[in-house]
Design a protein around this motif. Structure first.
Motif, mmCIF file in Angstrom:
data_model
loop_
_atom_site.group_PDB
_atom_site.id
_atom_site.type_symbol
_atom_site.label_atom_id
_atom_site.label_comp_id
_atom_site.label_asym_id
_atom_site.label_seq_id
_atom_site.Cartn_x
_atom_site.Cartn_y
_atom_site.Cartn_z
ATOM 1 N N LEU A 6 9.796 81.905 57.667
ATOM 2 C CA LEU A 6 8.448 81.337 57.293
ATOM 3 C C LEU A 6 8.021 81.874 56.147
ATOM 4 C CD1 LEU A 6 6.750 82.962 60.663
ATOM 5 C CD2 LEU A 6 7.655 80.787 60.015
ATOM 6 N N HIS A 7 8.470 83.178 55.541
ATOM 7 C CA HIS A 7 7.925 83.474 54.066
ATOM 8 C C HIS A 7 8.707 84.836 53.877
ATOM 9 C CE1 HIS A 7 5.055 82.938 51.140
ATOM 10 N NE2 HIS A 7 5.084 84.162 50.665
ATOM 11 N N ILE A 8 8.985 84.890 52.799
ATOM 12 C CA ILE A 8 9.928 86.078 52.102
ATOM 13 C C ILE A 8 9.352 86.348 50.632
ATOM 14 C CG2 ILE A 8 11.815 84.585 51.226
ATOM 15 C CD1 ILE A 8 13.779 87.021 51.392
ATOM 16 N N PHE A 9 9.103 87.860 50.486
ATOM 17 C CA PHE A 9 8.404 88.205 49.113
ATOM 18 C C PHE A 9 8.605 89.714 49.140
ATOM 19 C CE2 PHE A 9 5.148 88.094 52.503
ATOM 20 C CZ PHE A 9 4.695 89.432 52.343
ATOM 21 N N MET A 10 8.513 90.151 47.672
ATOM 22 C CA MET A 10 8.925 91.442 47.480
ATOM 23 C C MET A 10 7.331 92.225 47.146
ATOM 24 S SD MET A 10 11.139 93.317 44.560
ATOM 25 C CE MET A 10 12.660 92.058 44.834
ATOM 26 N N GLU A 113 14.906 84.785 45.793
ATOM 27 C CA GLU A 113 14.911 84.047 44.329
ATOM 28 C C GLU A 113 14.859 82.264 44.851
ATOM 29 O OE1 GLU A 113 18.296 85.371 42.512
ATOM 30 O OE2 GLU A 113 17.524 87.184 41.731
ATOM 31 N N CYS A 114 15.581 81.888 45.705
ATOM 32 C CA CYS A 114 15.940 80.505 45.927
ATOM 33 C C CYS A 114 14.355 79.937 46.525
ATOM 34 C CB CYS A 114 16.733 80.179 46.881
ATOM 35 S SG CYS A 114 18.453 80.433 46.308
ATOM 36 N N TRP A 115 13.487 80.996 47.333
ATOM 37 C CA TRP A 115 12.318 80.787 48.010
ATOM 38 C C TRP A 115 11.481 80.086 47.188
ATOM 39 C CZ3 TRP A 115 10.835 80.132 53.030
ATOM 40 C CH2 TRP A 115 9.584 79.894 53.335
ATOM 41 N N TYR A 116 11.226 80.662 45.770
ATOM 42 C CA TYR A 116 10.366 80.285 44.814
ATOM 43 C C TYR A 116 10.925 79.539 43.878
ATOM 44 C CZ TYR A 116 7.531 84.066 46.918
ATOM 45 O OH TYR A 116 6.769 84.687 47.777
ATOM 46 N N GLU A 117 12.142 79.183 43.766
ATOM 47 C CA GLU A 117 12.648 78.107 42.640
ATOM 48 C C GLU A 117 12.002 76.782 43.298
ATOM 49 O OE1 GLU A 117 16.650 78.519 42.505
ATOM 50 O OE2 GLU A 117 16.720 80.508 41.656
ATOM 51 N N SER A 118 11.655 75.590 42.317
ATOM 52 C CA SER A 118 11.230 74.464 42.294
ATOM 53 C C SER A 118 12.081 73.421 42.252
ATOM 54 C CB SER A 118 10.111 74.335 41.146
ATOM 55 O OG SER A 118 10.625 74.418 40.078
ATOM 56 N N ASP A 119 13.243 73.463 42.284
ATOM 57 C CA ASP A 119 14.450 72.362 42.156
ATOM 58 C C ASP A 119 14.363 71.906 43.594
ATOM 59 O OD1 ASP A 119 17.005 73.458 43.435
ATOM 60 O OD2 ASP A 119 16.052 75.166 42.195
ATOM 61 N N GLN A 120 15.308 70.901 43.726
ATOM 62 C CA GLN A 120 15.074 70.031 45.006
ATOM 63 C C GLN A 120 15.617 70.643 46.210
ATOM 64 O OE1 GLN A 120 17.334 66.077 44.336
ATOM 65 N NE2 GLN A 120 16.881 65.481 46.427
ATOM 66 N N TYR A 121 16.729 71.660 45.867
ATOM 67 C CA TYR A 121 17.247 72.218 47.020
ATOM 68 C C TYR A 121 17.193 73.676 47.348
ATOM 69 C CZ TYR A 121 20.012 67.807 46.573
ATOM 70 O OH TYR A 121 20.177 66.373 46.429
ATOM 71 N N SER A 122 16.801 74.398 46.459
ATOM 72 C CA SER A 122 16.500 75.772 46.641
ATOM 73 C C SER A 122 15.865 76.193 47.699
ATOM 74 C CB SER A 122 15.957 76.317 45.098
ATOM 75 O OG SER A 122 16.811 76.309 44.158
ATOM 76 N N PHE A 123 14.868 75.653 48.063
ATOM 77 C CA PHE A 123 14.234 75.871 49.390
ATOM 78 C C PHE A 123 14.961 75.804 50.525
ATOM 79 C CE2 PHE A 123 10.602 74.959 52.786
ATOM 80 C CZ PHE A 123 10.228 76.159 52.628
ATOM 81 N N GLU A 124 15.728 74.660 50.821
ATOM 82 C CA GLU A 124 16.783 74.609 51.982
ATOM 83 C C GLU A 124 17.887 75.736 51.951
ATOM 84 O OE1 GLU A 124 16.029 72.627 54.454
ATOM 85 O OE2 GLU A 124 14.035 72.203 53.364
ATOM 86 N N ILE A 125 18.393 75.928 50.744
ATOM 87 C CA ILE A 125 19.180 76.949 50.285
ATOM 88 C C ILE A 125 18.832 78.311 50.840
ATOM 89 C CG2 ILE A 125 20.475 78.394 48.843
ATOM 90 C CD1 ILE A 125 20.902 75.824 46.982
ATOM 91 N N SER A 126 17.534 78.702 50.682
ATOM 92 C CA SER A 126 16.898 79.887 50.979
ATOM 93 C C SER A 126 16.964 80.140 52.397
ATOM 94 C CB SER A 126 15.345 79.846 50.467
ATOM 95 O OG SER A 126 14.816 81.028 50.711
ATOM 96 N N LYS A 127 16.519 78.933 53.001
ATOM 97 C CA LYS A 127 16.510 79.030 54.804
ATOM 98 C C LYS A 127 17.749 79.252 55.168
ATOM 99 C CE LYS A 127 14.041 75.311 55.156
ATOM 100 N NZ LYS A 127 13.096 73.978 55.745
#
Length: 299
Positions: A6-10, A113-127
């Motif tokens: 759902l969310h990840i942050f520091m 790190e991937c959760w906040y990146e804006s490229d096409q695949y990073s969000f899915e990689i984060s999950k």
């Protein structure tokens, strides 16, 4: 996916900051990166430190009383689990655990790190990384099946310097040769007792124990990946007695040399049986032009 991030942050908490008592309808993890603090977890007061992981299932109350001093830095992860079996496994986890595991640490940092990146695949990689993190935690804490095949770790071996590093480098090259401490002392032009003391202080092992360790490591690979006999392998790595080699191998690895070879064969046969039936794999009988070899001498 079995788990939904759902969310990840520091977050940083310093003097004067706290978190009021509350609970959630989802799962939450606090992974502590630095500092320490008093924490109320399910009505109990605990102290959390760096490398601690606070695992909070739905409905568990938690509170961070106002910080009096210092700094607490942590990664906050909120997630849901839809898979019933995974939910059941997670009920076995303690609410707080010490996880000094670099693989888990690195995966959590990369996930954020991937959760906040804006490229096409990073969000899915984060999950995907988070699901890996969760499974690694379960494996670390709940897997009680320990393989006997792991060799012991040598304290600080990767960070050796000075004469201790020179000794280790020499043994790594000359492990199969006849060895004596007197010969080594002559090569390095140091007193034998001095060499032994410096190496033991740096590694926690004696020079002879390190030599035997290196020989067993080399033998392990030869047993797994060649068809050479156990007796020949023992000679190849520097042992004059196959019986002593066998006893030492079992002491270090937990199983005798023949047992390692049997396990290796079983694993290959298993993979072949499960995954070897594909259309472009075939067998063509070959005429044997060589005289039959003697059976391998397996202890």
């Amino acid at each position: 996916m079995k788990a939904k991030l759902l969310h990840i942050f520091m977050m940083d908490f310093s003097r004067g900051w706290g978190v009021r008592e509350h609970s959630h309808a989802f799962y939450q993890i606090w992974y502590i990166l630095a500092g320490q603090a008093e924490y109320l977890l399910d009505g109990k007061r605990v102290t959390i430190h760096a490398n601690d992981m606070v695992f909070m299932p739905p409905g568990i109350s938690h509170e961070l009383p106002v910080m009096q001093d210092g700094l607490l830095r942590y990664v906050d992860i909120k997630f849901r689990i839809d898979d019933e079996q995974l939910q059941k496994e997670c009920t076995k986890l303690p609410l707080i655990m010490q996880l000094d595991n670099k693989e888990i640490h690195d995966a959590i940092i990369k996930c954020r790190e991937c959760w906040y990146e804006s490229d096409q695949y990073s969000f899915e990689i984060s999950k995907l990384l988070f699901e890996q993190v969760l499974l690694l935690i379960l494996k670390e804490r709940l897997d009680t099946k320990k393989t006997p095949l792991w060799l012991p770790t040598i304290k600080g071996a990767e960070d050796l310097s000075g004469v201790a590093a020179e000794i280790a480098d020499y043994i790594d090259i000359h492990y199969a040769e006849e060895f004596s401490l007197e010969k080594m002392a002559g090569i390095f032009r140091y007193n034998k007792a001095y060499l032994c003391k410096r190496f033991k202080e740096a590694t926690g092992m004696t020079i002879v124990n390190y030599l035997n360790y290196v020989r067993i490591v080399r033998a392990y690979d030869l047993i797994c990946y060649t068809s050479d006999s156990i007796s020949n392998i023992s000679l190849t790595v520097g042992f004059s007695s196959v019986h002593y080699f066998t006893r030492l191998f079992k002491k270090i690895c937990g199983v005798p040399p023949g047992g390692i070879r049997d396990m290796q064969k079983d694993s290959v046969l298993r993979d072949t049986r499960l995954h070897g039936n594909f259309s472009y794999r075939y067998y063509e009988p070959q005429q044997d032009t060589k005289a039959p070899e003697k059976d391998a001498d397996i202890e």
